[in-house]
Enzyme design. Sequence first.
Site, PDB file in Angstrom:
ATOM      1  N   ASN A  51       0.876  -1.173   0.000  1.00 31.48           N
ATOM      2  CA  ASN A  51       0.000   0.000   0.000  1.00 31.48           C
ATOM      3  C   ASN A  51       0.912   1.220   0.000  1.00 31.48           C
ATOM      4  OD1 ASN A  51      -1.739   2.092   0.509  1.00 31.48           O
ATOM      5  ND2 ASN A  51      -2.296   1.430   2.583  1.00 31.48           N
ATOM      6  N   LYS A  66       0.138   4.234  -0.108  1.00 35.55           N
ATOM      7  CA  LYS A  66      -0.466   5.413   0.514  1.00 35.55           C
ATOM      8  C   LYS A  66      -0.223   6.636  -0.383  1.00 35.55           C
ATOM      9  CE  LYS A  66      -0.084   3.138   4.941  1.00 35.55           C
ATOM     10  NZ  LYS A  66      -0.014   3.236   6.388  1.00 35.55           N
ATOM     11  N   HIS A  86      -9.444   1.164   4.928  1.00 34.85           N
ATOM     12  CA  HIS A  86      -8.159   1.322   5.610  1.00 34.85           C
ATOM     13  C   HIS A  86      -8.369   2.249   6.808  1.00 34.85           C
ATOM     14  CE1 HIS A  86      -4.061   2.481   6.531  1.00 34.85           C
ATOM     15  NE2 HIS A  86      -3.682   1.399   5.881  1.00 34.85           N
ATOM     16  N   GLU A 140      -6.801   4.640   7.929  1.00 33.69           N
ATOM     17  CA  GLU A 140      -6.608   6.075   7.657  1.00 33.69           C
ATOM     18  C   GLU A 140      -7.853   6.668   6.991  1.00 33.69           C
ATOM     19  OE1 GLU A 140      -2.862   5.462   5.662  1.00 33.69           O
ATOM     20  OE2 GLU A 140      -2.025   4.836   7.588  1.00 33.69           O
ATOM     21  N   GLU A 169      -5.235  -4.891  10.514  1.00 39.18           N
ATOM     22  CA  GLU A 169      -4.186  -3.890  10.713  1.00 39.18           C
ATOM     23  C   GLU A 169      -4.450  -3.135  12.010  1.00 39.18           C
ATOM     24  OE1 GLU A 169      -2.237  -2.669   6.685  1.00 39.18           O
ATOM     25  OE2 GLU A 169      -3.901  -1.340   7.115  1.00 39.18           O
ATOM     26  N   GLY A 174       2.838   2.136  10.778  1.00 37.35           N
ATOM     27  CA  GLY A 174       3.817   3.208  10.641  1.00 37.35           C
ATOM     28  C   GLY A 174       4.544   3.549  11.929  1.00 37.35           C
ATOM     29  N   SER A 182       3.651  -2.292  10.280  1.00 37.52           N
ATOM     30  CA  SER A 182       5.099  -2.399  10.484  1.00 37.52           C
ATOM     31  C   SER A 182       5.668  -3.756  10.076  1.00 37.52           C
ATOM     32  CB  SER A 182       5.461  -2.070  11.947  1.00 37.52           C
ATOM     33  OG  SER A 182       5.116  -0.735  12.253  1.00 37.52           O
TER      34      SER A 182
HETATM   35  P1  13P Z   1       3.227   0.242   7.632  1.00 38.89           P
HETATM   36  O1  13P Z   1       3.704  -1.027   7.008  1.00 38.89           O
HETATM   37  O2  13P Z   1       3.982   1.452   7.148  1.00 38.89           O
HETATM   38  O3  13P Z   1       3.149   0.147   9.127  1.00 38.89           O
HETATM   39  O4  13P Z   1       1.725   0.494   7.126  1.00 38.89           O
HETATM   40  C1  13P Z   1       0.808  -0.538   7.207  1.00 38.89           C
HETATM   41  C2  13P Z   1      -0.394  -0.171   6.445  1.00 38.89           C
HETATM   42  O5  13P Z   1      -1.155   0.702   6.830  1.00 38.89           O
HETATM   43  C3  13P Z   1      -0.654  -0.881   5.173  1.00 38.89           C
HETATM   44  O6  13P Z   1      -1.923  -0.628   4.701  1.00 38.89           O
END
Ligand code: 13P
Length: 251
Positions: free
Chosen positions: A13, A15, A102, A104, A173, A179, A215
């Site tokens: 992803n 982002k 997601h 976010e 997740e 992150g 992560s």
């Molecule tokens: P990270 O791997 O940067 O922690 O992000 C995970 C994520 O949100 C994937 O959709």
Amino acid sequence: MTQQSRARLVLGNWKMHGSLAQNAVLLSALRSANTEADAGPHAQVGVCVPFPYLAQTAQALQGSVVSWGAQDVSAHEQGAYTGEVSAAMLKDFACRWVLAGHSERRAYHGETDQAVADKARAALQSGLTPVVCVGETLAEHESGQTLDVIRRQLAPVLALGAQAVARMVLAYEPVWAIGTGRSATPEQAQQVHAAIRAELAALGTAQVLVLYGGSVKAANAASLFAMPDIDGALVGGAALIAEEFLRIAAA
Ligand code: 13P
């Protein structure tokens, strides 16, 4: 159904990262890597990119073993929905995957559990595979509400019925692991994945892939993937580094 009989899937992803120039380098590295050989015949690899880069991604990855998709989709088929992108439009760019819900999107765009289910349904109607994301916040985690939150988030999705759910991918997740560099431990993740698997089994869809995200790095991927109910990963930051991402796929 045992882990051995389910496929493996590693999705990146991106982002809101990338540029035409940066993507060209990353996509060409993904394309030229022998991902199939690296990841084994049962593993699939894909990337979910920002909308403006779908054409570039489709062109760069066409004919390779790496598939692609988007990070969000409208619940509506078409119409006066300024700024939204329909599932049919994604299909025009040969998308295979689309993320739905997601954390976010849930946190910054107010996506409700029902809205996420509506998006998943729209994706299925256009022949896309929705990757429905669920996960608890740190506060929910610390107050022991994890499984309640996951079940609440899943409820409207599972209500779409077995036929629909069988064509989805789910991703767990935990928000506190995204992150932050603080992944859930394999045992912590497995506990939640097992609960999700039980919900799926109750619907007769135990074969649905359940990815872990938060992560994931090359260094912890193998131990996560060793868990019986973890079928792969949804990778954020590490998906922007070709070598790291391919090492996760190889794990
Ligand atoms: P990270 O791997 O940067 O922690 O992000 C995970 C994520 O949100 C994937 O959709």
